[in-house]
Design a protein around this motif. Sequence first.
Motif, PDB file in Angstrom:
ATOM      1  N   ALA A 144      -7.898  -1.144  -1.296  1.00  0.00           N
ATOM      2  CA  ALA A 144      -7.932   0.308  -1.108  1.00  0.00           C
ATOM      3  C   ALA A 144      -9.280   0.889  -1.523  1.00  0.00           C
ATOM      4  O   ALA A 144      -9.788   1.822  -0.893  1.00  0.00           O
ATOM      5  N   ALA A 145      -9.883   0.341  -2.577  1.00  0.00           N
ATOM      6  CA  ALA A 145     -11.166   0.844  -3.075  1.00  0.00           C
ATOM      7  C   ALA A 145     -12.293   0.638  -2.071  1.00  0.00           C
ATOM      8  O   ALA A 145     -13.300   1.343  -2.121  1.00  0.00           O
ATOM      9  N   SER A 146     -12.127  -0.308  -1.158  1.00  0.00           N
ATOM     10  CA  SER A 146     -13.162  -0.532  -0.151  1.00  0.00           C
ATOM     11  C   SER A 146     -13.316   0.681   0.764  1.00  0.00           C
ATOM     12  O   SER A 146     -14.348   0.863   1.398  1.00  0.00           O
ATOM     13  N   GLY A 147     -12.273   1.509   0.834  1.00  0.00           N
ATOM     14  CA  GLY A 147     -12.317   2.690   1.689  1.00  0.00           C
ATOM     15  C   GLY A 147     -12.046   2.392   3.148  1.00  0.00           C
ATOM     16  O   GLY A 147     -12.011   3.293   3.975  1.00  0.00           O
ATOM     17  N   ASP A 148     -11.849   1.126   3.473  1.00  0.00           N
ATOM     18  CA  ASP A 148     -11.637   0.729   4.860  1.00  0.00           C
ATOM     19  C   ASP A 148     -10.169   0.720   5.270  1.00  0.00           C
ATOM     20  O   ASP A 148      -9.869   0.640   6.448  1.00  0.00           O
ATOM     21  N   TYR A 149      -9.261   0.783   4.297  1.00  0.00           N
ATOM     22  CA  TYR A 149      -7.848   0.613   4.584  1.00  0.00           C
ATOM     23  C   TYR A 149      -6.987   1.624   3.834  1.00  0.00           C
ATOM     24  O   TYR A 149      -7.302   1.990   2.707  1.00  0.00           O
ATOM     25  N   CYS A 150      -5.913   2.015   4.436  1.00  0.00           N
ATOM     26  CA  CYS A 150      -4.858   2.753   3.756  1.00  0.00           C
ATOM     27  C   CYS A 150      -3.828   1.692   3.370  1.00  0.00           C
ATOM     28  O   CYS A 150      -3.202   1.089   4.246  1.00  0.00           O
ATOM     29  N   VAL A 151      -3.675   1.437   2.105  1.00  0.00           N
ATOM     30  CA  VAL A 151      -2.914   0.279   1.634  1.00  0.00           C
ATOM     31  C   VAL A 151      -1.533   0.682   1.141  1.00  0.00           C
ATOM     32  O   VAL A 151      -1.376   1.649   0.403  1.00  0.00           O
ATOM     33  N   ILE A 152      -0.541  -0.094   1.562  1.00  0.00           N
ATOM     34  CA  ILE A 152       0.813  -0.004   1.037  1.00  0.00           C
ATOM     35  C   ILE A 152       1.059  -1.321   0.311  1.00  0.00           C
ATOM     36  O   ILE A 152       1.229  -2.355   0.940  1.00  0.00           O
ATOM     37  N   GLY A 153       1.026  -1.283  -1.013  1.00  0.00           N
ATOM     38  CA  GLY A 153       1.275  -2.478  -1.808  1.00  0.00           C
ATOM     39  C   GLY A 153       2.763  -2.616  -2.078  1.00  0.00           C
ATOM     40  O   GLY A 153       3.473  -1.620  -2.208  1.00  0.00           O
ATOM     41  N   SER A 154       3.241  -3.855  -2.154  1.00  0.00           N
ATOM     42  CA  SER A 154       4.670  -4.047  -2.388  1.00  0.00           C
ATOM     43  C   SER A 154       4.919  -5.233  -3.314  1.00  0.00           C
ATOM     44  O   SER A 154       4.094  -6.124  -3.452  1.00  0.00           O
ATOM     45  N   THR A 155       6.095  -5.196  -3.915  1.00  0.00           N
ATOM     46  CA  THR A 155       6.537  -6.283  -4.785  1.00  0.00           C
ATOM     47  C   THR A 155       8.061  -6.299  -4.807  1.00  0.00           C
ATOM     48  O   THR A 155       8.692  -5.274  -4.563  1.00  0.00           O
ATOM     49  N   ILE A 156       8.617  -7.438  -5.109  1.00  0.00           N
ATOM     50  CA  ILE A 156      10.072  -7.535  -5.220  1.00  0.00           C
ATOM     51  C   ILE A 156      10.542  -7.033  -6.587  1.00  0.00           C
ATOM     52  O   ILE A 156      11.705  -6.711  -6.781  1.00  0.00           O
ATOM     53  N   ASP A 157       9.616  -6.936  -7.538  1.00  0.00           N
ATOM     54  CA  ASP A 157       9.957  -6.493  -8.888  1.00  0.00           C
ATOM     55  C   ASP A 157      10.087  -4.973  -8.971  1.00  0.00           C
ATOM     56  O   ASP A 157       9.644  -4.258  -8.082  1.00  0.00           O
ATOM     57  N   THR A 158      10.655  -4.516 -10.077  1.00  0.00           N
ATOM     58  CA  THR A 158      10.719  -3.084 -10.341  1.00  0.00           C
ATOM     59  C   THR A 158       9.410  -2.658 -11.015  1.00  0.00           C
ATOM     60  O   THR A 158       8.666  -3.493 -11.549  1.00  0.00           O
ATOM     61  N   GLU A 159       9.156  -1.370 -11.017  1.00  0.00           N
ATOM     62  CA  GLU A 159       7.962  -0.866 -11.685  1.00  0.00           C
ATOM     63  C   GLU A 159       8.016  -1.188 -13.182  1.00  0.00           C
ATOM     64  O   GLU A 159       7.015  -1.574 -13.780  1.00  0.00           O
ATOM     65  N   GLN A 216       9.484  -3.718 -14.655  1.00  0.00           N
ATOM     66  CA  GLN A 216       9.195  -5.139 -14.864  1.00  0.00           C
ATOM     67  C   GLN A 216       7.685  -5.399 -14.860  1.00  0.00           C
ATOM     68  O   GLN A 216       7.183  -6.172 -15.666  1.00  0.00           O
ATOM     69  N   LEU A 217       6.979  -4.742 -13.949  1.00  0.00           N
ATOM     70  CA  LEU A 217       5.528  -4.928 -13.897  1.00  0.00           C
ATOM     71  C   LEU A 217       4.839  -4.333 -15.108  1.00  0.00           C
ATOM     72  O   LEU A 217       3.860  -4.893 -15.605  1.00  0.00           O
ATOM     73  N   GLU A 218       5.327  -3.199 -15.587  1.00  0.00           N
ATOM     74  CA  GLU A 218       4.758  -2.598 -16.799  1.00  0.00           C
ATOM     75  C   GLU A 218       4.912  -3.537 -17.992  1.00  0.00           C
ATOM     76  O   GLU A 218       4.031  -3.622 -18.845  1.00  0.00           O
ATOM     77  N   GLN A 219       6.037  -4.240 -18.051  1.00  0.00           N
ATOM     78  CA  GLN A 219       6.273  -5.172 -19.149  1.00  0.00           C
ATOM     79  C   GLN A 219       5.476  -6.463 -18.966  1.00  0.00           C
ATOM     80  O   GLN A 219       4.951  -7.015 -19.927  1.00  0.00           O
ATOM     81  N   ARG A 220       5.395  -6.956 -17.761  1.00  0.00           N
ATOM     82  CA  ARG A 220       4.722  -8.223 -17.488  1.00  0.00           C
ATOM     83  C   ARG A 220       3.202  -8.090 -17.538  1.00  0.00           C
ATOM     84  O   ARG A 220       2.505  -9.007 -17.968  1.00  0.00           O
ATOM     85  N   TYR A 221       2.671  -6.970 -17.057  1.00  0.00           N
ATOM     86  CA  TYR A 221       1.220  -6.757 -16.989  1.00  0.00           C
ATOM     87  C   TYR A 221       0.852  -5.431 -17.678  1.00  0.00           C
ATOM     88  O   TYR A 221       0.348  -4.513 -17.028  1.00  0.00           O
ATOM     89  N   PRO A 222       1.084  -5.304 -18.973  1.00  0.00           N
ATOM     90  CA  PRO A 222       0.871  -4.012 -19.644  1.00  0.00           C
ATOM     91  C   PRO A 222      -0.580  -3.542 -19.642  1.00  0.00           C
ATOM     92  O   PRO A 222      -0.838  -2.346 -19.710  1.00  0.00           O
ATOM     93  N   ARG A 223      -1.515  -4.451 -19.564  1.00  0.00           N
ATOM     94  CA  ARG A 223      -2.936  -4.058 -19.590  1.00  0.00           C
ATOM     95  C   ARG A 223      -3.495  -3.796 -18.208  1.00  0.00           C
ATOM     96  O   ARG A 223      -4.393  -2.969 -18.061  1.00  0.00           O
ATOM     97  N   THR A 224      -3.015  -4.487 -17.199  1.00  0.00           N
ATOM     98  CA  THR A 224      -3.653  -4.390 -15.883  1.00  0.00           C
ATOM     99  C   THR A 224      -2.876  -3.550 -14.872  1.00  0.00           C
ATOM    100  O   THR A 224      -3.480  -2.831 -14.078  1.00  0.00           O
ATOM    101  N   PHE A 225      -1.559  -3.647 -14.884  1.00  0.00           N
ATOM    102  CA  PHE A 225      -0.787  -2.950 -13.851  1.00  0.00           C
ATOM    103  C   PHE A 225      -0.992  -1.439 -13.835  1.00  0.00           C
ATOM    104  O   PHE A 225      -1.240  -0.862 -12.767  1.00  0.00           O
ATOM    105  N   PRO A 226      -0.921  -0.726 -14.978  1.00  0.00           N
ATOM    106  CA  PRO A 226      -1.088   0.730 -14.915  1.00  0.00           C
ATOM    107  C   PRO A 226      -2.413   1.164 -14.278  1.00  0.00           C
ATOM    108  O   PRO A 226      -2.448   2.093 -13.469  1.00  0.00           O
ATOM    109  N   ALA A 227      -3.494   0.486 -14.614  1.00  0.00           N
ATOM    110  CA  ALA A 227      -4.799   0.834 -14.049  1.00  0.00           C
ATOM    111  C   ALA A 227      -4.853   0.562 -12.551  1.00  0.00           C
ATOM    112  O   ALA A 227      -5.373   1.375 -11.772  1.00  0.00           O
TER     113      ALA A 227
END
Length: 102
Positions: A13-28, A30-41
Amino acid sequence: LGDGDFAYSARLAASGDYCVIGSTIDTERQLEQRYPRTFPAHRDALLAQGGRLLFRLDATCLGTGTGPMYEGLREDKVDRVVWHNPYCGGVEVGDHRAHATK
């Protein structure tokens, strides 16, 4: 489809070339718990670029899935689907690598 902490989607998305829809099978949560340093950013960066995030999305049933995330996805005009990180279930990394090469 299938972005762990959304780093890949955020950078795309940061490239500015695409409108991105990111997806995951996990809940939000779960990601906050699994990736507390990287996911929020990465989540915030993707949203700031006009992207979207879809949680609890099972990519194996995109055409038949039910729920708001599937309905919204069908309404979007999607040019490309990128299978970034296929989910193999609760397996060890070595097992995942072996499965991915089959």
